[in-house]
Write an enzyme that holds these catalytic residues in place. Structure first.
Site, PDB file in Angstrom:
ATOM      1  N   TYR A 143      40.538  47.724  40.013  1.00  0.00           N
ATOM      2  CA  TYR A 143      40.758  47.333  41.434  1.00  0.00           C
ATOM      3  C   TYR A 143      40.927  45.817  41.608  1.00  0.00           C
ATOM      4  O   TYR A 143      40.815  45.071  40.663  1.00  0.00           O
ATOM      5  CB  TYR A 143      39.744  47.950  42.393  1.00  0.00           C
ATOM      6  N   GLU A 144      41.255  45.451  42.831  1.00  0.00           N
ATOM      7  CA  GLU A 144      41.672  44.065  43.152  1.00  0.00           C
ATOM      8  C   GLU A 144      42.905  43.678  42.340  1.00  0.00           C
ATOM      9  O   GLU A 144      43.069  42.511  41.967  1.00  0.00           O
ATOM     10  CB  GLU A 144      40.531  43.060  42.925  1.00  0.00           C
TER      11      GLU A 144
END
Ligand SMILES: Cc1cc2nc3c(=O)[nH]c(=O)nc-3n(C[C@H](O)[C@H](O)[C@H](O)COP(=O)(O)OP(=O)(O)OC[C@H]3O[C@@H](n4cnc5c(N)ncnc54)[C@H](O)[C@@H]3O)c2cc1C
Length: 395
Positions: free
Chosen positions: A236-237
């Site tokens: 994620y990110e």
């Protein structure tokens, strides 16, 4: 638990471009707000489900249904991605810290276990003859795992302290040039902090599990949770693959290597300033060697990418890891220098500083040489990746 909830939502207006240039940012409240500021009608935004995840289970990830809900534009139309980056850069640094913290937790668990767990004898004869067997920390392979965890987490700590300092300089320095230099270093190194620290964090948590042997796979010992919790930090990110493209494409090639040069210049100055101390030669020589090669390696990728853009995509992940080692090499050499100075000055904390120097030796002899294979695979280019026909993957 609260009167209202707001969701920040990225969405595309009907007549906006279909790619990322057509995304806008909206605020979508659970309750609409009346003219007088009081809570009004229920907006049809609801939680459809909680995801069943591999890890970070105490942190709920929700499916949000927007059934014709009303949203309010934040910023300009089609500039949503730029707005989102206000949050993303901080989140990427935080994500790197997640990898670092989980690696450190795994190291602490593995170290305590390796000192207690008795299994077989040291190859050069018993180290704990009074016991039925020696603690596993005597075995070279267990030391390889512990030292890999230690070297990556301690360099990661130095790196994040450095980045935090640059963030402060960027925001508060009265000197405009210093602010710009700090901003450039943060921009260059943010994808490295996110991807290199989470990749190494995942490696460190896996090594933690391995040090525990069979117990590592058993839930009660806590190691498998660290592995599961860490795995998301690489996804994620922005996945680590996307971080690598951001580093090579946006941060390095797009500005003709200007930000990278600021970093390599800093490393060059450090190597030069400390070249008189022969105790630092085993650290400075390989660091300086890689630092000098960075311009040529980058230029070669850039030239290749001008003819064929896949050359940049093919090089990106190896390139990020190479810059990661350049960064950690710099911090290990710097930490060794400080440790030697403290020892020379008669510090009472001899064990702490000697351990720093010895861990620097481990890092430069056993981890940093990964750069050689990275340079070879970088230079192999896109062809070995792109040659295979899509239909032939299944054969
Ligand atoms: C637990 C959890 C919490 C999350 N929380 C949030 C949140 O709060 N807010 C939010 O907005 N999002 C959130 N996400 C979404 C998350 O940020 C994305 O899943 C992640 O960024 C990856 O995007 P994707 O799933 O669309 O993967 P994709 O973009 O489909 O990527 C799939 C694979 O293809 C690769 N790939 C894709 N494009 C390229 C390319 N051009 N070149 C090379 N490789 C490529 C990727 O690296 C990856 O390996 C969350 C996800 C999870 C699992």
């Amino acid at each position: 638990m609260s009167d209202n909830i707001i969701h920040l939502v990225l969405a595309r207006l009907p007549d906006s471009p279909k790619d990322v240039k057509g995304i806008s940012l909206f605020i979508v409240p659970k309750f609409l707000i009346n003219e007088d500021g009081s809570l009004g009608e229920r907006n049809p935004v609801s939680c459809g489900a909680l995801e069943h995840k591999m890890g970070i289970k105490a942190n709920a990830t929700a499916v949000i249904n927007l059934d014709g809900a009303k949203g309010y534009l934040i910023g300009e139309v089609n500039k949503g991605l730029a707005c989102m980056f206000t949050m993303m850069n901080a989140a990427r640094l935080g994500c790197g810290m997640q990898g670092l913290g989980l690696g450190e937790a795994a190291f602490q668990g593995a170290l305590a276990y390796a000192k207690e767990r008795l299994q077989m004898r040291a190859l050069n004869g018993p180290k704990a003859p009074e016991k039925a067997a020696d603690p596993i920390i005597v075995h070279p392979d267990v030391r390889r795992m512990l030292l890999t965890q230690k070297a990556y987490t301690e360099a990661g700590r130095a790196f994040t302290a450095f980045l935090a300092l640059q963030l402060d300089i960027e925001e508060k320095s009265p000197d405009a040039e210093a602010r710009q230099e700090a901003a450039d270093l943060v921009a260059l190194l943010t994808p490295v902090a996110k991807a290199f620290m989470t990749d190494n964090g995942y490696l460190a948590t896996n090594l933690g599990m391995q040090v525990f042997g069979g117990h590592g796979f058993i839930r009660e010992w806590g190691m498998e949770q660290l592995v599961r919790d860490c795995r998301i930090s690489q996804i994620y990110e922005g996945t680590n693959g996307i971080q690598a493209i951001d580093l090579l494409g946006r941060k390095v090639l797009m500005d003709q290597g200007q930000k990278l040069r600021k970093f390599t210049k800093r490393i060059h100055k450090f190597c030069e300033a400390n070249s008189a101390d022969s105790r630092l030669t085993p650290f400075l020589e390989p660091l300086n060697g890689l630092n000098k090669q960075m311009a040529e390696i980058t230029m070669q990728i850039g030239m290749g990418a001008m003819m064929n853009k896949d050359e940049a995509g093919a090089a990106a992940t190896d390139y990020l890891r190479l810059v990661g080692h350049l960064t950690y090499g710099y911090f290990w050499a710097w930490m060794a220098k400080v440790a030697l100075e403290k020892l020379d000055a008669g510090s009472a904390e001899t064990g702490f500083y000697e351990a720093k120097v010895k861990t620097a030796q481990f890092y430069f002899s056993k981890l940093f040489p990964e750069i050689h294979s990275l340079i070879v695979t970088l230079k192999a280019g896109a062809k070995p990746l792109m040659d295979l026909e899509e239909d032939h993957f299944a054969f």
